[in-house]
Scaffold this active site. Structure first.
Site, short mmCIF file in Angstrom:
data_model
loop_
_atom_site.label_atom_id
_atom_site.label_comp_id
_atom_site.label_asym_id
_atom_site.label_seq_id
_atom_site.Cartn_x
_atom_site.Cartn_y
_atom_site.Cartn_z
N ARG A 104 21.62 54.17 -30.66
CA ARG A 104 21.35 54.33 -32.11
C ARG A 104 22.14 53.34 -32.97
O ARG A 104 22.40 53.57 -34.13
CB ARG A 104 21.63 55.75 -32.59
N LYS A 126 16.81 41.79 -41.49
CA LYS A 126 15.52 42.15 -40.88
C LYS A 126 15.56 41.80 -39.40
O LYS A 126 15.91 40.68 -39.04
CB LYS A 126 14.39 41.36 -41.53
N GLU A 168 11.81 26.18 -45.61
CA GLU A 168 12.34 27.44 -46.17
C GLU A 168 13.43 27.12 -47.21
O GLU A 168 13.59 27.85 -48.19
CB GLU A 168 12.91 28.34 -45.07
N LYS A 210 19.71 33.94 -50.81
CA LYS A 210 19.09 35.03 -50.03
C LYS A 210 19.95 36.29 -50.08
O LYS A 210 19.44 37.40 -50.25
CB LYS A 210 18.83 34.60 -48.58
N GLU A 220 13.03 45.58 -48.96
CA GLU A 220 11.81 44.94 -49.48
C GLU A 220 10.90 45.93 -50.19
O GLU A 220 9.69 46.00 -49.93
CB GLU A 220 11.07 44.22 -48.35
N ARG A 224 12.52 41.52 -53.13
CA ARG A 224 12.72 40.72 -51.91
C ARG A 224 11.45 39.99 -51.48
O ARG A 224 11.52 38.96 -50.80
CB ARG A 224 13.25 41.62 -50.77
N ASN A 228 8.74 35.50 -49.75
CA ASN A 228 7.48 35.17 -49.07
C ASN A 228 6.67 34.12 -49.82
O ASN A 228 5.51 33.90 -49.48
CB ASN A 228 6.62 36.43 -48.90
N HIS A 231 4.07 32.01 -48.11
CA HIS A 231 3.87 32.55 -46.76
C HIS A 231 2.49 33.18 -46.55
O HIS A 231 1.98 33.16 -45.44
CB HIS A 231 4.96 33.57 -46.42
N HIS A 235 0.70 31.83 -43.51
CA HIS A 235 0.34 32.64 -42.33
C HIS A 235 -1.14 32.46 -42.01
O HIS A 235 -1.54 32.42 -40.84
CB HIS A 235 0.61 34.13 -42.58
N HIS A 248 5.45 26.71 -38.27
CA HIS A 248 5.62 27.66 -39.37
C HIS A 248 6.06 26.92 -40.64
O HIS A 248 5.57 27.18 -41.73
CB HIS A 248 6.65 28.71 -38.96
N1 LIG Z 1 14.64 38.17 -39.94
C1 LIG Z 1 14.23 37.41 -40.92
O1 LIG Z 1 14.49 37.66 -42.11
C2 LIG Z 1 13.44 36.18 -40.59
C3 LIG Z 1 13.20 35.21 -41.57
C4 LIG Z 1 12.51 34.07 -41.21
C5 LIG Z 1 12.05 33.90 -39.90
N2 LIG Z 1 12.28 34.87 -38.99
C6 LIG Z 1 11.81 34.72 -37.61
O2 LIG Z 1 12.43 33.58 -37.04
C7 LIG Z 1 11.61 33.09 -35.99
C8 LIG Z 1 11.55 31.59 -36.06
O3 LIG Z 1 12.86 31.10 -35.90
P1 LIG Z 1 13.13 29.62 -35.40
O4 LIG Z 1 12.29 28.69 -36.17
O5 LIG Z 1 14.58 29.45 -35.36
O6 LIG Z 1 12.46 29.63 -33.94
P2 LIG Z 1 13.05 29.80 -32.46
O7 LIG Z 1 14.10 30.81 -32.41
O8 LIG Z 1 11.87 29.97 -31.58
O9 LIG Z 1 13.70 28.37 -32.19
C9 LIG Z 1 12.86 27.25 -32.15
C10 LIG Z 1 13.10 26.43 -30.87
O10 LIG Z 1 14.33 25.73 -31.00
C11 LIG Z 1 15.16 25.99 -29.86
N3 LIG Z 1 16.53 25.87 -30.34
C12 LIG Z 1 17.21 26.76 -31.09
N4 LIG Z 1 18.39 26.23 -31.47
C13 LIG Z 1 18.46 25.01 -30.91
C14 LIG Z 1 19.43 23.96 -30.96
N5 LIG Z 1 20.53 24.07 -31.70
N6 LIG Z 1 19.20 22.83 -30.27
C15 LIG Z 1 18.03 22.69 -29.55
N7 LIG Z 1 17.05 23.62 -29.51
C16 LIG Z 1 17.28 24.77 -30.18
C17 LIG Z 1 14.73 27.34 -29.39
O11 LIG Z 1 15.06 27.53 -28.04
C18 LIG Z 1 13.22 27.29 -29.61
O12 LIG Z 1 12.62 26.61 -28.55
C19 LIG Z 1 10.25 33.75 -36.14
O13 LIG Z 1 10.07 34.69 -35.12
C20 LIG Z 1 10.34 34.44 -37.50
O14 LIG Z 1 9.58 35.62 -37.55
C21 LIG Z 1 12.97 36.00 -39.30
#
Ligand SMILES: NC(=O)c1ccc[n+]([C@@H]2O[C@H](COP(=O)([O-])OP(=O)(O)OC[C@H]3O[C@@H](n4cnc5c(N)ncnc54)[C@H](O)[C@@H]3O)[C@@H](O)[C@H]2O)c1
Length: 339
Positions: A104, A126, A168, A210, A220, A224, A228, A231, A235, A248
């Protein structure tokens, strides 16, 4: 402009600050979670207590979260144990999700290693996984105890991923930080060559914007949603392109252009401001035109989980650091999407 030296910001309960490679190597946790590309940031001792997952969005599943939970059980963690997630948004979202479920809720810290995770995903609490073709359909609100920004990890990040995060950052500047917007306008070459002083400034400013938004509305229920901006359009583009060729970040950048066009057509912003937004997106090399049909895009928007309550609400720019939340008429959407 005063540079951000250090962030010590509490976004409801996370502390956010910069760390160097030595501090990362000295970090002690009971379980480390990384992916195959980010495991390189762990030292040998940390790796012994780690779970390494496959990289990318395809791995953002319940099955990966189950692996984290199984590792937690096998290593006899308890509620006061610390799990450290080190990776991009995917690893950050899943590690925090698993931590929120384990007994939990156990302790969790994050080390975001993509620009996107530093400016956005790791901050704000999130967590989640994708489910049945819906992105982030399952999850919790569970802010990490600490978000450790390790700039040196960006050295290895592919440029495509860097540009994802930058989109972003542009969005964040538009909704909440005019000085950041100007910094991005004036320093294209240094930003693209990842001048570390500038990158630190960009990340610091994005985190502050943020964190302020999240402090007001963690779950949200209202404001918040401004995060988006771009987005809903984005999307839809990702969806019609089959989540493959278009990243993305590219989709969000295009989505910001579309949201700005809608705002211009409605008279919410003037032409000069519209051109300023589009020029900023343009100088960083994002594509502004894609040839997908209006009907396919509209249908994809209908499937977006944020529209499931019925009407799709769009976030539009309404001036610098101003936005509005509104439905859009089909005729306006057609105009904007066919343009
Ligand atoms: N929680 C939230 O508020 C929030 C906000 C925005 C996005 N997200 C989520 O984030 C995700 C996207 O994140 P992302 O763009 O970081 O993608 P990701 O985590 O898939 O990373 C992208 C790629 O880069 C690689 N990588 C990561 N760090 C690296 C580094 N320093 N050097 C070399 N390679 C590296 C990873 O292995 C992956 O192949 C989505 O799932 C999205 O839904 C969440």
């Amino acid at each position: 402009m005063e540079l951000v030296k250090e962030i010590k910001y509490s976004d409801t309960s996370s502390l956010v600050g910069f760390i160097d490679s030595k501090e990362l190597w000295e970090k002690k946790a009971d379980l480390y979670v990384a992916d195959e590309n980010t495991a390189r940031f762990l030292n040998a001792e940390q790796r012994e207590k780690s779970l390494i997952l496959p990289p990318g969005e395809e791995a953002k599943t319940f099955s990966s979260v189950e692996k984290i939970l199984s590792a937690a059980v096998e290593q006899q963690l308890n509620r006061s144990s610390l799990i450290l997630g080190i990776g991009g948004g995917v690893i950050c979202d899943m590690t925090a999700f698993a931590a929120s479920l384990f007994m939990r809720g156990c302790r969790v810290e994050l080390v975001p290693t993509t620009l996107l995770a530093m400016v956005d995903a790791a901050v704000g609490g999130k967590t989640g996984v994708d489910f049945r073709n819906y992105k982030n359909m399952m999850g919790t609100f569970y802010p990490a105890e600490k978000v450790n920004l390790a700039l040196f990890t960006l050295e290895h990040l592919p440029q495509k991923e860097f540009l994802c995060g930058l989109a972003e950052a542009i969005k964040t500047a538009l909704i909440g930080d005019e000085e950041l917007f100007i910094l991005l306008e004036d320093n294209r070459d240094s930003v693209l060559s990842r001048d570390l002083t500038l990158i630190k400034e960009i990340i610091g400013r994005c985190v502050n914007v943020k964190a302020k938004i999240v402090q007001e509305d963690l779950k949200e229920k209202g404001t918040r949603v401004c995060l988006n901006l771009g987005h809903t359009f984005g999307h839809a583009l990702e969806s019609v392109s089959g989540f493959s060729n278009i990243s993305h970040g590219e989709a969000v950048a295009w989505g910001m252009v579309k949201a700005s066009q809608a705002a211009l057509n409605r008279g919410d912003i003037d032409r000069d401001f519209y051109h300023r937004i589009v020029s900023l997106i343009d100088i960083y090399g994002y594509k502004k035109d894609y040839s997908f049909s209006y009907k396919a895009l509209l249908e994809a928007m209908g499937h977006d989980k944020k529209s499931q309550s019925g009407t799709i609400r769009f976030i539009l720019p309404a001036g610098m650091e101003k936005y509005l939340i509104t439905p859009l008429k089909d005729s306006l959407l057609q105009e904007v999407l066919q343009n």
